[in-house]
Design a protein around this motif. Structure first.
Motif, PDB file in Angstrom:
ATOM      1  N   GLY A  38     -30.768 -30.895  62.747  1.00  0.00           N
ATOM      2  CA  GLY A  38     -30.572 -31.983  63.693  1.00  0.00           C
ATOM      3  C   GLY A  38     -31.592 -33.084  63.470  1.00  0.00           C
ATOM      4  N   LEU A  39     -31.120 -34.316  63.354  1.00  0.00           N
ATOM      5  CA  LEU A  39     -31.977 -35.472  63.083  1.00  0.00           C
ATOM      6  C   LEU A  39     -31.898 -36.435  64.259  1.00  0.00           C
ATOM      7  CD1 LEU A  39     -30.792 -35.982  59.403  1.00  0.00           C
ATOM      8  CD2 LEU A  39     -32.910 -34.867  60.144  1.00  0.00           C
ATOM      9  N   ALA A  78     -26.725 -31.428  71.724  1.00  0.00           N
ATOM     10  CA  ALA A  78     -25.644 -31.867  70.835  1.00  0.00           C
ATOM     11  C   ALA A  78     -25.035 -30.708  70.059  1.00  0.00           C
ATOM     12  CB  ALA A  78     -26.173 -32.923  69.860  1.00  0.00           C
ATOM     13  N   ALA A  79     -25.821 -29.631  69.860  1.00  0.00           N
ATOM     14  CA  ALA A  79     -25.358 -28.487  69.070  1.00  0.00           C
ATOM     15  C   ALA A  79     -24.665 -27.417  69.909  1.00  0.00           C
ATOM     16  CB  ALA A  79     -26.541 -27.861  68.331  1.00  0.00           C
ATOM     17  N   ARG A  80     -24.458 -27.686  71.191  1.00  0.00           N
ATOM     18  CA  ARG A  80     -23.833 -26.697  72.083  1.00  0.00           C
ATOM     19  C   ARG A  80     -22.541 -26.117  71.518  1.00  0.00           C
ATOM     20  NH1 ARG A  80     -24.370 -26.010  77.712  1.00  0.00           N
ATOM     21  NH2 ARG A  80     -26.046 -27.205  78.721  1.00  0.00           N
ATOM     22  N   THR A 113     -28.830 -24.501  76.982  1.00  0.00           N
ATOM     23  CA  THR A 113     -27.820 -24.933  76.014  1.00  0.00           C
ATOM     24  C   THR A 113     -27.009 -23.767  75.445  1.00  0.00           C
ATOM     25  OG1 THR A 113     -29.487 -24.873  74.256  1.00  0.00           O
ATOM     26  CG2 THR A 113     -29.114 -26.982  75.346  1.00  0.00           C
ATOM     27  N   GLY A 114     -27.409 -22.536  75.756  1.00  0.00           N
ATOM     28  CA  GLY A 114     -26.648 -21.372  75.299  1.00  0.00           C
ATOM     29  C   GLY A 114     -26.806 -21.057  73.828  1.00  0.00           C
ATOM     30  N   ALA A 241     -19.643 -33.659  66.104  1.00  0.00           N
ATOM     31  CA  ALA A 241     -18.183 -33.579  66.045  1.00  0.00           C
ATOM     32  C   ALA A 241     -17.652 -33.629  64.626  1.00  0.00           C
ATOM     33  CB  ALA A 241     -17.566 -34.709  66.859  1.00  0.00           C
ATOM     34  N   GLY A 242     -18.459 -34.100  63.691  1.00  0.00           N
ATOM     35  CA  GLY A 242     -18.031 -34.174  62.290  1.00  0.00           C
ATOM     36  C   GLY A 242     -18.164 -32.870  61.537  1.00  0.00           C
TER      37      GLY A 242
END
Length: 249
Positions: A38-39, A78-80, A113-114, A241-242
């Motif tokens: 993650g950036l 964002a990584a959820r 975030t799980g 999402a990509g």
């Protein structure tokens, strides 16, 4: 966008965002995504959109700990949606040596975030002298107990890099792009690459070659016995999402 209230604006919900760049398994069992790094990104179209500018500003404001926490929260949020793929997040060594509540904060963020601790790769970055090594060891021990994996980022650069190698005993050593760029045509870079890769293996870390841009570099990295790689040749950063689940299996 560098006014006195910028830091407060950056910490507002939705101000920061994250893109993800893959670290690929490129050995005999590959290719597949080994983990997604993650950036952090600042607001689009501003002077602090790029992470190096964003964190440079935070350092000048003596807010690196605050920004590292915000980065961790933003990336993991964002990584959820990721399933069965590990996530990498940068954290500065100076933060680990200054924030004695970092591990509880991380535990709370993972729970919210799980994301399981075993799926997190914390990439330790050097950008300043670590004064309190006892505090650094305290946090590193806590992260190990939590089950987080550690990576030493930009390995081969930095005046205290080998000290950090001994402090972190990392699971991954990410060889800086400076040594990878043009390694297929430069015998000196080849020698340094082989030496760094050999050192990493001897201390029990998996090697990641950073910054691959052309096929020749990938071939030379493989010849050095390096099985993990990252760079524009393999995949550019893009929003969560990509990255469909099929790309991360």
């Amino acid at each position: 966008m560098m006014g006195p209230g910028l830091l407060q604006l950056l910490l507002q919900p939705g101000s920061l965002r994250a893109d993800f760049q893959p670290v690929y398994q490129v050995g005999e069992s590959g290719p597949h995504v080994h983990y997604l790094e993650g950036l952090l990104r600042g607001p689009a179209g501003t002077s602090v959109e790029r992470p190096e500018v964003l964190f440079g500003y935070a350092r000048r404001k003596r807010a690196e700990v605050v920004m590292d926490r915000a980065s961790l929260g933003t990336v993991l949020e964002a990584a959820r949606g990721f399933r069965d793929v590990s996530v990498g997040v940068n954290v500065h060594a100076t933060t680990l040596a200054a924030d004695l509540q970092f591990v509880p904060f991380l535990e709370d963020t993972l729970a919210r975030t799980g994301i399981e601790a075993a799926r997190l790769v914390l990439e330790v970055v050097e950008h300043g002298h670590v004064w309190d090594r006892r505090a650094l060891r305290f946090n590193l021990d806590g992260l190990r107990r939590l089950g987080v994996r550690l990576a030493l980022d930009d390995f081969g650069t930095g005046e205290a890099n080998h000290l950090m190698l001994l402090e972190c005993r990392p699971d991954y050593l990410k060889i800086d792009r400076y040594f990878v760029h043009g390694c297929h045509t430069d015998p000196c870079r080849q020698a340094v690459l082989d030496t760094l890769a050999g050192l990493a293996r001897r201390v029990g870390g998996r090697v990641v070659a950073e910054g691959l841009e052309v096929p020749g570099e990938l071939e030379r990295v493989r010849a050095a016995g390096i099985e993990l790689a990252q760079g524009f040749l393999l995949g550019r950063p893009q929003p969560a999402a990509g990255w469909p689940a099929a790309a991360c299996s």
